[in-house]
Design a protein around this motif. Structure first.
Motif, PDB file in Angstrom:
ATOM      1  N   UNK A   9       0.859  -1.178   0.000  1.00 18.48           N
ATOM      2  CA  UNK A   9       0.000   0.000   0.000  1.00 18.48           C
ATOM      3  C   UNK A   9       0.897   1.229   0.000  1.00 18.48           C
ATOM      4  N   UNK A  10       0.649   2.143  -0.935  1.00 22.67           N
ATOM      5  CA  UNK A  10       1.401   3.399  -1.008  1.00 22.67           C
ATOM      6  C   UNK A  10       0.480   4.513  -0.537  1.00 22.67           C
ATOM      7  N   UNK A  11       0.882   5.193   0.520  1.00 22.62           N
ATOM      8  CA  UNK A  11       0.131   6.327   1.038  1.00 22.62           C
ATOM      9  C   UNK A  11       0.855   7.617   0.694  1.00 22.62           C
ATOM     10  N   UNK A  12       0.189   8.503   0.009  1.00 21.35           N
ATOM     11  CA  UNK A  12       0.786   9.753  -0.468  1.00 21.35           C
ATOM     12  C   UNK A  12      -0.182  10.917  -0.234  1.00 21.35           C
ATOM     13  N   UNK A  13       0.275  12.110  -0.498  1.00 20.00           N
ATOM     14  CA  UNK A  13      -0.582  13.280  -0.424  1.00 20.00           C
ATOM     15  C   UNK A  13      -1.493  13.367  -1.642  1.00 20.00           C
ATOM     16  N   UNK A  14      -0.942  13.042  -2.824  1.00 23.83           N
ATOM     17  CA  UNK A  14      -1.654  13.205  -4.096  1.00 23.83           C
ATOM     18  C   UNK A  14      -1.550  11.902  -4.893  1.00 23.83           C
ATOM     19  N   UNK A  18       1.110  10.538  -7.854  1.00 23.32           N
ATOM     20  CA  UNK A  18       1.911   9.339  -7.581  1.00 23.32           C
ATOM     21  C   UNK A  18       1.685   8.275  -8.653  1.00 23.32           C
ATOM     22  N   UNK A  19       0.456   8.138  -9.126  1.00 21.24           N
ATOM     23  CA  UNK A  19       0.194   7.169 -10.202  1.00 21.24           C
ATOM     24  C   UNK A  19       1.026   7.510 -11.431  1.00 21.24           C
ATOM     25  N   UNK A  20       1.096   8.781 -11.778  1.00 15.63           N
ATOM     26  CA  UNK A  20       1.905   9.205 -12.926  1.00 15.63           C
ATOM     27  C   UNK A  20       3.375   8.861 -12.702  1.00 15.63           C
ATOM     28  N   UNK A  21       3.889   9.158 -11.506  1.00 16.85           N
ATOM     29  CA  UNK A  21       5.291   8.877 -11.190  1.00 16.85           C
ATOM     30  C   UNK A  21       5.602   7.388 -11.306  1.00 16.85           C
ATOM     31  N   UNK A  22       4.827   6.540 -10.601  1.00 13.11           N
ATOM     32  CA  UNK A  22       5.127   5.104 -10.577  1.00 13.11           C
ATOM     33  C   UNK A  22       4.870   4.440 -11.931  1.00 13.11           C
ATOM     34  N   UNK A  23       3.935   4.948 -12.702  1.00 11.98           N
ATOM     35  CA  UNK A  23       3.726   4.425 -14.053  1.00 11.98           C
ATOM     36  C   UNK A  23       4.955   4.704 -14.926  1.00 11.98           C
ATOM     37  N   UNK A  24       5.540   5.893 -14.800  1.00 10.36           N
ATOM     38  CA  UNK A  24       6.735   6.237 -15.575  1.00 10.36           C
ATOM     39  C   UNK A  24       7.946   5.424 -15.132  1.00 10.36           C
ATOM     40  N   UNK A  25       8.077   5.204 -13.838  1.00 13.51           N
ATOM     41  CA  UNK A  25       9.256   4.496 -13.312  1.00 13.51           C
ATOM     42  C   UNK A  25       9.168   2.989 -13.547  1.00 13.51           C
ATOM     43  N   UNK A  26       8.004   2.382 -13.274  1.00 15.00           N
ATOM     44  CA  UNK A  26       7.880   0.923 -13.291  1.00 15.00           C
ATOM     45  C   UNK A  26       6.937   0.363 -14.357  1.00 15.00           C
ATOM     46  N   UNK A  35     -14.874   7.488  -8.864  1.00 11.61           N
ATOM     47  CA  UNK A  35     -14.975   8.813  -8.236  1.00 11.61           C
ATOM     48  C   UNK A  35     -13.830   9.098  -7.276  1.00 11.61           C
ATOM     49  N   UNK A  36     -12.613   8.686  -7.639  1.00  9.89           N
ATOM     50  CA  UNK A  36     -11.477   8.843  -6.737  1.00  9.89           C
ATOM     51  C   UNK A  36     -10.177   8.828  -7.534  1.00  9.89           C
ATOM     52  N   UNK A  37      -9.119   9.400  -6.972  1.00  4.51           N
ATOM     53  CA  UNK A  37      -7.791   9.276  -7.558  1.00  4.51           C
ATOM     54  C   UNK A  37      -7.087   8.025  -7.034  1.00  4.51           C
ATOM     55  N   UNK A  38      -7.699   7.341  -6.065  1.00  4.73           N
ATOM     56  CA  UNK A  38      -7.114   6.121  -5.523  1.00  4.73           C
ATOM     57  C   UNK A  38      -7.260   4.998  -6.550  1.00  4.73           C
ATOM     58  N   UNK A  39      -6.413   3.958  -6.401  1.00  3.60           N
ATOM     59  CA  UNK A  39      -6.437   2.861  -7.367  1.00  3.60           C
ATOM     60  C   UNK A  39      -5.810   1.614  -6.762  1.00  3.60           C
ATOM     61  N   UNK A  40      -6.099   0.459  -7.373  1.00  2.54           N
ATOM     62  CA  UNK A  40      -5.301  -0.715  -7.061  1.00  2.54           C
ATOM     63  C   UNK A  40      -4.275  -0.840  -8.174  1.00  2.54           C
ATOM     64  N   UNK A  41      -3.139  -1.426  -7.832  1.00  2.00           N
ATOM     65  CA  UNK A  41      -1.982  -1.450  -8.724  1.00  2.00           C
ATOM     66  C   UNK A  41      -1.731  -2.876  -9.183  1.00  2.00           C
ATOM     67  N   UNK A  42      -1.601  -3.035 -10.490  1.00  2.00           N
ATOM     68  CA  UNK A  42      -1.256  -4.329 -11.076  1.00  2.00           C
ATOM     69  C   UNK A  42       0.229  -4.302 -11.430  1.00  2.00           C
ATOM     70  N   UNK A  44       3.873  -7.060 -12.083  1.00  3.78           N
ATOM     71  CA  UNK A  44       4.195  -8.447 -12.435  1.00  3.78           C
ATOM     72  C   UNK A  44       4.247  -9.376 -11.216  1.00  3.78           C
ATOM     73  N   UNK A  45       4.391  -8.816 -10.022  1.00  4.22           N
ATOM     74  CA  UNK A  45       4.446  -9.608  -8.797  1.00  4.22           C
ATOM     75  C   UNK A  45       3.199  -9.398  -7.963  1.00  4.22           C
ATOM     76  N   UNK A  46       3.347  -8.756  -6.834  1.00  2.00           N
ATOM     77  CA  UNK A  46       2.247  -8.521  -5.892  1.00  2.00           C
ATOM     78  C   UNK A  46       1.346  -7.380  -6.365  1.00  2.00           C
ATOM     79  N   UNK A  47       0.075  -7.478  -6.004  1.00  2.00           N
ATOM     80  CA  UNK A  47      -0.841  -6.361  -6.218  1.00  2.00           C
ATOM     81  C   UNK A  47      -0.543  -5.279  -5.187  1.00  2.00           C
ATOM     82  N   UNK A  48      -0.994  -4.079  -5.484  1.00  2.00           N
ATOM     83  CA  UNK A  48      -0.831  -2.991  -4.542  1.00  2.00           C
ATOM     84  C   UNK A  48      -2.021  -2.067  -4.564  1.00  2.00           C
ATOM     85  N   UNK A  49      -1.972  -1.096  -3.684  1.00  2.00           N
ATOM     86  CA  UNK A  49      -2.994  -0.073  -3.626  1.00  2.00           C
ATOM     87  C   UNK A  49      -2.330   1.279  -3.424  1.00  2.00           C
ATOM     88  N   UNK A  50      -2.983   2.328  -3.880  1.00  2.00           N
ATOM     89  CA  UNK A  50      -2.458   3.688  -3.680  1.00  2.00           C
ATOM     90  C   UNK A  50      -3.617   4.557  -3.205  1.00  2.00           C
TER      91      UNK A  50
END
Length: 114
Positions: A9-14, A18-26, A35-42, A44-50
């Motif tokens: 789980x990634x907890x951030x201010x925005x 953060x989705x833009x950052x991690x999408x570019x990096x990984x 109705x939210x900027x929150x998401x679950x993350x897919x 290649x390994x573990x699922x995540x949430x932001x």
């Protein structure tokens, strides 16, 4: 299937930023909640949430357990703190937030059967 990282789980201010950052990096794929900027993350390994509005700016790791109730008891017996497990989240399983005997945050995760 006990003890390996299975969710994070990634907890951030925005969360949108953060989705833009991690999408570019990984090259992760994000599945937004309605109705939210929150998401679950897919990944290649573990699922995540932001999620956003988190003043701690943290990444928390959840470890797989076959029996979450027993794992909660074991954390408590070892001197740590464990919240009671949350109800089943469809497609994700059950989670319990914990702290070890020195205050380090981690979580327990019993993955969904699917």
């Amino acid at each position: 299937m006990t003890g390996e990282p299975s969710f994070f789980e990634i907890g951030v201010t925005d969360a949108k930023r953060a989705r833009t950052f991690y999408a570019q990096v990984f090259d992760w794929t994000f599945h937004p909640w309605p109705d939210s900027d929150m998401a679950w993350i897919e990944t290649p390994g573990a699922r995540g949430g932001i999620h956003d509005d988190d003043p701690e700016h943290r990444i928390e790791i959840y470890f797989a357990v076959a029996d979450i109730e027993t794992a909660v008891v074991r954390v408590r017996q070892a001197g740590g703190h464990a919240d009671d497990p949350r109800p089943e989240e469809e497609g994700f399983g059950r989670f319990a937030a914990c702290r070890d005997d020195q205050g380090v945050r981690f979580g327990l995760h019993r993955p969904a059967a699917d």
